[in-house]
Design a protein around this motif. Structure first.
Motif, PDB file in Angstrom:
ATOM      1  N   HIS A 175      37.388 -73.841-108.983  1.00 48.98           N
ATOM      2  CA  HIS A 175      36.759 -73.232-110.160  1.00 48.98           C
ATOM      3  C   HIS A 175      35.270 -72.975-109.878  1.00 48.98           C
ATOM      4  O   HIS A 175      34.391 -73.597-110.499  1.00 48.98           O
ATOM      5  CB  HIS A 175      36.910 -74.139-111.380  1.00 48.98           C
ATOM      6  N   ASN A 177      33.246 -70.472-110.592  1.00 48.54           N
ATOM      7  CA  ASN A 177      32.456 -69.931-111.697  1.00 48.54           C
ATOM      8  C   ASN A 177      32.078 -71.019-112.697  1.00 48.54           C
ATOM      9  O   ASN A 177      30.944 -71.074-113.182  1.00 48.54           O
ATOM     10  CB  ASN A 177      33.234 -68.821-112.402  1.00 48.54           C
ATOM     11  N   GLY A 180      29.429 -73.218-111.208  1.00 48.03           N
ATOM     12  CA  GLY A 180      28.154 -72.515-111.256  1.00 48.03           C
ATOM     13  C   GLY A 180      27.537 -72.531-112.647  1.00 48.03           C
ATOM     14  O   GLY A 180      26.316 -72.680-112.800  1.00 48.03           O
ATOM     15  N   MET A 181      28.379 -72.396-113.685  1.00 48.14           N
ATOM     16  CA  MET A 181      27.871 -72.413-115.060  1.00 48.14           C
ATOM     17  C   MET A 181      27.353 -73.784-115.450  1.00 48.14           C
ATOM     18  O   MET A 181      26.523 -73.914-116.353  1.00 48.14           O
ATOM     19  CB  MET A 181      28.984 -71.978-116.023  1.00 48.14           C
TER      20      MET A 181
END
Length: 316
Positions: A175, A177, A180-181
């Motif tokens: 995962h 993304n 990163g969030m």
């Protein structure tokens, strides 16, 4: 007989742990990044040559530190400015890129150190018998290799399964993304993982160079067995790589001392079979003669019976 059994078992375990030390970096890179690094064996070879050069200049202990650090830094830069650019084009591009890197390392080693092996020897501070196994003195350097390999496994397993950074690394693969969030730099995580994997290959080279012949052919000699270990253990599985390394190490070590053929077995069970009646010349082939191909026979059986390997979560 008991002495030979004990020595062969210990030699097989140490050889297997050395294979694990080499395979652990590739397993880490593939398991965390999904990249099958074809240049890993060449990095191992480069680590052996760096270990030889540094040992000759300032000693083995600095080589044990500086060699893996140099390979780790080089691996991180390779991922940042090379592999990351081709990653978007798929796995085929990654394989071609790492194959090109392996070729460049091979040529660079031959240009710098020549086409003939170098005299990389066991360091004097570890060149003594640590204990006697029956009547045979056992070298301290081999036990040093065993202890270091066990420490690497324990350290990697603890970091990947018990620490926060291990959780971030594993989450970044599935995962990216979401990771990163949450504020983590995913590309930097991948660069760190590739650098650590390359550093482990360099460490295996520094350690394994005095045991094996340090020559430009060493990458090819161990490269195929390295990928066999990773596939049998399961792609990306650290415990699987450990078990597969030990299995291959023990099988090959015992096989090379078994001067027994199929013809001997047939005679032992009381069947009178002349050469050519059953399998021809194969009857006279000893186990020691086929020892080099046994890991690949194990690989073939594993691919048929369990394509995902011993502890893998996905098929090859």
């Amino acid at each position: 007989m008991l002495e030979q059994l004990a020595i062969s078992t210990l030699n097989g375990i140490i050889y297997g742990m050395l294979l694990f030390m080499l395979a652990s970096g590739l397993t880490l890179i593939f398991g965390m990044m999904g990249v099958l690094n074809l240049a890993h064996a060449s990095m191992y070879m480069l680590g052996a040559y760096l270990g030889y050069q540094i040992s000759k200049t300032i000693g083995f202990l600095p080589a044990l530190i500086l060699g893996p650090l140099a390979l780790g830094l080089g691996g991180a830069l390779l991922e940042r400015y090379g592999l990351r650019r081709v990653h978007q084009h798929g796995h085929v591009s990654e394989l071609l890129f790492t194959f090109g890197v392996a070729f460049m390392i091979q040529e660079a080693v031959q240009m710098i150190w020549g086409r003939i092996g170098v005299p990389y020897r066991v360091p004097p501070e570890l060149d003594f018998p640590l204990f006697r196994l029956f009547d045979t003195p056992y070298p301290a350097y081999r036990i040093f290799v065993l202890v270091l390999a066990v420490a690497i496994f324990v350290g990697l397993f603890a970091i990947l399964s018990r620490s926060r950074i291990g959780l971030v690394i594993r989450a970044a693969l599935t995962h990216p993304n979401m990771v990163g969030m949450l504020g983590h730099n995913v590309p930097q995580v991948f660069m760190l993982v590739f650098g650590v994997g390359a550093g482990l290959a360099g460490l295996a080279g520094v350690i394994g160079g005095p045991i094996f012949v340090t020559s430009p052919n060493m990458a090819g000699a161990l490269g195929a067995i390295l990928f066999t270990v990773v596939v049998i253990g399961g792609l990306g599985s650290l415990p699987g790589a450990l078990l597969a390394s030990l299995l291959i190490g023990l099988v090959q070590t015992f096989a090379v001392v078994m001067d027994v053929s199929l013809d001997d077995f047939i005679k032992a069970i009381g069947v009178d079979a002349k050469a050519g009646n059953i399998l021809g010349d194969i009857q006279h082939t000893t186990i020691a003669q086929i020892a080099p191909i046994l890991p690949y026979l194990m690989l073939l059986v594993m691919l048929v019976v369990r394509p995902r390997g011993l502890f893998g979560s996905r098929d090859v």
